[in-house]
Design a protein around this motif. Sequence first.
Motif, mmCIF file in Angstrom:
data_model
loop_
_atom_site.group_PDB
_atom_site.id
_atom_site.type_symbol
_atom_site.label_atom_id
_atom_site.label_comp_id
_atom_site.label_asym_id
_atom_site.label_seq_id
_atom_site.Cartn_x
_atom_site.Cartn_y
_atom_site.Cartn_z
ATOM 1 N N PRO A 37 45.902 46.216 33.208
ATOM 2 C CA PRO A 37 46.734 45.632 34.303
ATOM 3 C C PRO A 37 46.564 46.199 35.663
ATOM 4 N N TYR A 38 46.230 47.535 35.893
ATOM 5 C CA TYR A 38 46.209 48.192 37.131
ATOM 6 C C TYR A 38 44.648 47.876 37.664
ATOM 7 N N TRP A 39 43.836 47.154 37.020
ATOM 8 C CA TRP A 39 42.506 46.985 37.270
ATOM 9 C C TRP A 39 41.666 48.388 37.373
ATOM 10 N N ASN A 81 41.117 43.999 44.684
ATOM 11 C CA ASN A 81 41.307 42.925 44.923
ATOM 12 C C ASN A 81 42.254 42.675 46.051
ATOM 13 N N THR A 120 45.290 41.844 46.219
ATOM 14 C CA THR A 120 46.419 42.257 46.057
ATOM 15 C C THR A 120 46.503 43.501 45.986
ATOM 16 N N ASN A 121 45.534 44.140 45.415
ATOM 17 C CA ASN A 121 45.877 45.940 45.513
ATOM 18 C C ASN A 121 45.057 46.759 46.268
ATOM 19 N N TYR A 177 45.090 50.697 46.666
ATOM 20 C CA TYR A 177 43.981 51.469 46.461
ATOM 21 C C TYR A 177 43.246 51.751 47.814
#
Length: 248
Positions: free
Chosen positions: A155-157, A217, A219-220, A224
Amino acid sequence: MSRFTLAAVALAGLASGVLGADLKTCGQTQYDPAQYVCHENQFLCPITAGEPLSNCAGACYSKFMYSCTDNVLALLPATSIPFTLTADNPGLPIHGKPVTASDFHWTINGETKSYCPDQVGDSCPKGDKTIIAAGGGGISMNVMVPGGQLAFLDPYWNIGYTQAHSANIPSGSVTTGFAALEGGGLINLNGAGWGWGACPPRASGGGGPAWNLVAKNATNAEKYAECLPINLKINSVASGTIGAWQYT
Ligand SMILES: *[C@@H]1O[C@H](CO)[C@@H](O)[C@H](O)[C@H]1NC(C)=O
């Protein structure tokens, strides 16, 4: 990772020229050689994840994903044999360092952790290298343990993998949308081509030299932001090579 049109790239080259860095010229256009590469004195391509993109009749492409034959781009073929992965970005200290399976997620330049039951003993592979297999859009650890160990975007990639004898995957994980390309890279097709990031170890973390691997991505990307762009290079191993009894 994706293809860039010549027009977009030329515009970006012009825009960066305004910053007044140490510029070079490509035909009539000024460009920053830290960000672009000039092909045949007329085509500018960006440098992404440390890779100066190649030119195929005016289209920029990554060699981790495409080949160019007779001026036509083609996606590299899917690999059907197991492989190890190395981080690729010549500007980073982890360039060429392996992806390592440890504590049920993938890190870079860490230690591969594996286990071999006593009763299997000598038939166990050494288990010191992280070997991966891909097929049908999915990826898995190349292990002997019955049932295997599936790998996935958690879920956190981050990339996680299942424990041996367990099919348990955290809800919200993504198990498909990977392309493992022969002579190229492992590509995450989820998340619209933001690519992989390598997150430097935190000074306070005490976690040794391993960097964390994330898939970025829209969103993150902010979360990151300190994770630096890399490609994941596929290094094929002999067909039939098994990495470990099980990774831990
Ligand atoms: C991007 O990654 C985050 C986890 O870091 C995830 O929660 C989110 O759903 C992903 N976004 C897309 C568009 O897939």
